[in-house]
Design an enzyme around this catalytic site. Structure first.
Site, PDB file in Angstrom:
ATOM      1  N   HIS A  42       0.827  -1.213   0.000  1.00  0.00           N
ATOM      2  CA  HIS A  42       0.000   0.000   0.000  1.00  0.00           C
ATOM      3  C   HIS A  42       0.860   1.261   0.000  1.00  0.00           C
ATOM      4  O   HIS A  42       0.541   2.239  -0.683  1.00  0.00           O
ATOM      5  CB  HIS A  42      -0.960   0.001   1.205  1.00  0.00           C
ATOM      6  CG  HIS A  42      -1.898  -1.168   1.212  1.00  0.00           C
ATOM      7  ND1 HIS A  42      -2.661  -1.504   2.289  1.00  0.00           N
ATOM      8  CD2 HIS A  42      -2.182  -2.097   0.248  1.00  0.00           C
ATOM      9  CE1 HIS A  42      -3.388  -2.583   1.998  1.00  0.00           C
ATOM     10  NE2 HIS A  42      -3.093  -2.966   0.769  1.00  0.00           N
ATOM     11  N   HIS A  71      -1.019 -10.981  -5.120  1.00  0.00           N
ATOM     12  CA  HIS A  71       0.399 -10.686  -4.885  1.00  0.00           C
ATOM     13  C   HIS A  71       1.341 -11.739  -5.476  1.00  0.00           C
ATOM     14  O   HIS A  71       2.380 -11.411  -6.031  1.00  0.00           O
ATOM     15  CB  HIS A  71       0.677 -10.566  -3.383  1.00  0.00           C
ATOM     16  CG  HIS A  71      -0.077  -9.433  -2.744  1.00  0.00           C
ATOM     17  ND1 HIS A  71       0.037  -8.141  -3.189  1.00  0.00           N
ATOM     18  CD2 HIS A  71      -0.947  -9.403  -1.715  1.00  0.00           C
ATOM     19  CE1 HIS A  71      -0.732  -7.363  -2.441  1.00  0.00           C
ATOM     20  NE2 HIS A  71      -1.343  -8.102  -1.551  1.00  0.00           N
ATOM     21  N   ASP A 103      -3.250  -2.676  -4.969  1.00  0.00           N
ATOM     22  CA  ASP A 103      -2.244  -3.700  -4.647  1.00  0.00           C
ATOM     23  C   ASP A 103      -1.319  -3.948  -5.839  1.00  0.00           C
ATOM     24  O   ASP A 103      -0.097  -4.068  -5.677  1.00  0.00           O
ATOM     25  CB  ASP A 103      -2.933  -5.025  -4.294  1.00  0.00           C
ATOM     26  CG  ASP A 103      -3.463  -5.061  -2.869  1.00  0.00           C
ATOM     27  OD1 ASP A 103      -3.045  -4.245  -2.033  1.00  0.00           O
ATOM     28  OD2 ASP A 103      -4.306  -5.940  -2.601  1.00  0.00           O
ATOM     29  N   HIS A 138      -9.348  -1.833  -4.937  1.00  0.00           N
ATOM     30  CA  HIS A 138      -8.243  -2.139  -4.019  1.00  0.00           C
ATOM     31  C   HIS A 138      -7.251  -3.097  -4.677  1.00  0.00           C
ATOM     32  O   HIS A 138      -6.039  -2.988  -4.450  1.00  0.00           O
ATOM     33  CB  HIS A 138      -8.745  -2.731  -2.696  1.00  0.00           C
ATOM     34  CG  HIS A 138      -7.615  -2.949  -1.744  1.00  0.00           C
ATOM     35  ND1 HIS A 138      -7.063  -1.933  -0.987  1.00  0.00           N
ATOM     36  CD2 HIS A 138      -6.851  -4.046  -1.500  1.00  0.00           C
ATOM     37  CE1 HIS A 138      -6.044  -2.401  -0.304  1.00  0.00           C
ATOM     38  NE2 HIS A 138      -5.879  -3.683  -0.594  1.00  0.00           N
TER      39      HIS A 138
END
Ligand SMILES: [Zn+2]
Length: 281
Positions: free
Chosen positions: A75, A256, A233, A229
């Site tokens: 973030h 991720h 990321d 969001h």
């Protein structure tokens, strides 16, 4: 020609991390041209924010060097890249970047408050030479040449989130407005499981959107907050290319692990990292 930037002044954050719940202190300091984004952990080790230093990607991106680790860097890195910061030293005391409100808003607001200083070196961009495709099961990531940094994100979660599609141009003004404020999220039934695994120790309804069977337990900031969001990321993970991305990213259900695999592969492949004359010169 676009020039490199850094912060006009240092910014600092303190607070608990989302996953460990442990307190940490972070200072982001101005740095000269060519420095890039670098981490200094516990005044002991310093290393560039690059894919080679990723040591874990379960629920968060964790960087490490020797015995030192810093969790949930995505973030803060997202805010720095999204706001157009090329050079900064990120000094962290503690195991995890503070969660703040679960989004990148606090970090982006702090960057905007001090402002950027323009440095007298051209921006270093990462530009792919051809489209590349990365897969992990039903997750897909396509990285293609483009005139700017753009992300198209598709997510498909169980109800009540469902399928969402969002596209965003990653330039400071649109990033601050459309990407930075969107919070991390999870399902009520997952939260218990995370706590059992020792994660989400710092999670509260103030720093995460929790979805129950009938919908979010607190109001959303945007109807597509989860997909937005995920773009937040992705931008943070793509900061680990080590240069300003100039590419279009088409992401389907990616996270991720796939982002960091792609970033490592793209760096190894030798595509890009170059000083380029901007199309907006
Ligand atoms: Zn996140």
């Amino acid at each position: 020609m676009q020039y490199q930037t850094t912060l006009r002044d240092a910014i600092a954050f303190e607070g608990a991390g989302l996953h460990t719940g442990a307190p940490a202190r972070v200072r982001v300091l101005p740095a000269p041209a060519g420095h890039g984004l670098r981490f200094r952990l516990n005044d002991a080790v310093e290393f560039p924010a690059r894919g080679d230093y990723v040591v874990e990607t379960v629920r968060a991106t964790v960087l490490g060097c020797g015995e030192h680790r810093v969790s949930t860097v995505e973030h803060l890195l997202s805010a720095l890249l999204g706001c157009g910061v090329d050079n900064a030293l990120i000094a962290v005391d503690g195991p995890e970047i503070p969660v703040a409100d679960g989004s990148a808003k606090v970090f982006a607001d702090a960057v905007e408050a001090v402002g950027l200083a323009t440095l007298h070196e051209p921006r270093i961009r990462w530009i792919p030479t051809e489209p590349r495709v990365f897969r992990d099961g039903d997750k897909l990531l396509i990285v293609a040449p483009a005139s700017s940094f753009r992300v198209r994100m598709t997510v498909d979660y169980p109800a009540p989130i469902g399928a969402q599609y969002v596209e965003a141009e990653i330039a400071p003004e649109s990033y601050v407005r459309e990407v930075a404020p969107n919070r991390t999220f999870g399902f009520l039934h997952e939260v218990e499981a995370l706590v059992r695994r020792g994660l989400a120790q710092g999670g509260t309804l103030e720093n995460a959107v929790v979805f129950g069977p009938d919908g979010p337990l607190t109001p959303l900031r945007d109807p597509n907050e989860p997909a937005r969001h995920k773009i937040l990321d992705l931008v943070g993970d793509f900061a680990l290319l080590g240069a300003y991305p100039q590419c279009e990213v088409i992401a389907i259900k990616s996270g991720h692990k796939l982002h960091c695999t792609a970033v490592r592969e793209l760096r190894r492949h030798g595509d890009g990292e170059s000083t380029a004359v901007s199309a907006t010169s």
